[in-house]
Design an enzyme around this catalytic site. Structure first.
Site, PDB file in Angstrom:
ATOM      1  N   HIS A  56       0.856  -1.183   0.000  1.00  0.00           N
ATOM      2  CA  HIS A  56       0.000   0.000   0.000  1.00  0.00           C
ATOM      3  C   HIS A  56       0.894   1.235   0.000  1.00  0.00           C
ATOM      4  O   HIS A  56       2.018   1.188   0.513  1.00  0.00           O
ATOM      5  CB  HIS A  56      -0.892   0.049   1.245  1.00  0.00           C
ATOM      6  N   HIS A 107       6.533   6.268  -0.028  1.00  0.00           N
ATOM      7  CA  HIS A 107       7.371   5.142  -0.423  1.00  0.00           C
ATOM      8  C   HIS A 107       6.554   3.853  -0.362  1.00  0.00           C
ATOM      9  O   HIS A 107       5.482   3.802   0.245  1.00  0.00           O
ATOM     10  CB  HIS A 107       8.596   5.017   0.497  1.00  0.00           C
TER      11      HIS A 107
END
Length: 202
Positions: A56, A143
């Site tokens: 995710h 990230h």
């Protein structure tokens, strides 16, 4: 803007729910990261590698939330996301947290409309702060976690990888929703349940 939970879902209500807020990663990106991971695993770093299907783009990890507090939390996320339009982004490069000498996390960064992504994070973070949740103490760095490093890691080897893959990039995608997600930790790995989906319509 309101929020909508998954329709037709019947589930027992636990006392607390381990919760985070994120954007979903499209299958096309997961496939490209899967190929990247196959290359990185050949370097034989001591790491627990992330399964691409579990990835995710996390905006905020919250932790345990009382079940009775979930509705106001979802509404706060929706209020924070109000006015934001879909975000274009792509994965790029390889890096580590916190630094090469004490590397614990290997990640691929986020490029594209990073200013809008940071603004979305800040708006949601502020709304949740007013509900009593702690603000994130560090600047938001988008990230995707590739793996968690274990034990002593060859710093020179990490630098070589970061340099080699500095130009690596995925396809660009546009994400039009933020999700409130439940994370259940099991012996076979985390299980994720979508609790709310907030569309970005600004």
């Amino acid at each position: 803007m309101g929020w909508k939970g998954p329709s037709g879902r019947k589930k027992s209500d636990p006392e607390t729910i381990r919760t985070f807020i994120a954007m979903q990663v499209p299958d096309s990106i997961k496939e490209q990261i899967s190929r990247l991971l196959r290359e990185l695993k050949r370097r034989d770093f001591p790491a627990k590698w992330t399964r691409p299907e579990n990835m995710h783009l996390t905006l905020k990890f919250i932790g345990d939330v009382r079940s009775r507090d979930m509705a106001p939390l979802c509404q706060a996320v929706a209020d924070g996301a109000a006015g934001f339009r879909p975000v274009s982004w792509n994965a790029r490069g390889v890096g580590v947290f916190p630094n090469v000498r004490n590397a614990r996390v290997l990640w691929t960064g986020i490029a594209g409309e990073t200013g809008q992504l940071a603004g979305l994070h800040q708006a949601i973070d502020e709304r949740l702060y007013h509900l009593g949740y702690e603000r994130d103490g560090r600047r938001f760095t988008g990230h995707l976690t590739l793996g968690r490093l274990k034990g002593r890691v060859n710093g020179h080897g990490l630098v070589d990888i970061m340099q080699e893959y500095a130009g690596w990039t995925s396809d660009a995608v546009k994400t039009d929703a933020v999700h409130v997600i439940q994370s259940d930790l099991t012996p076979s790995g985390p299980v994720y349940t979508d609790l709310a989906k907030i569309r970005l319509t600004g």
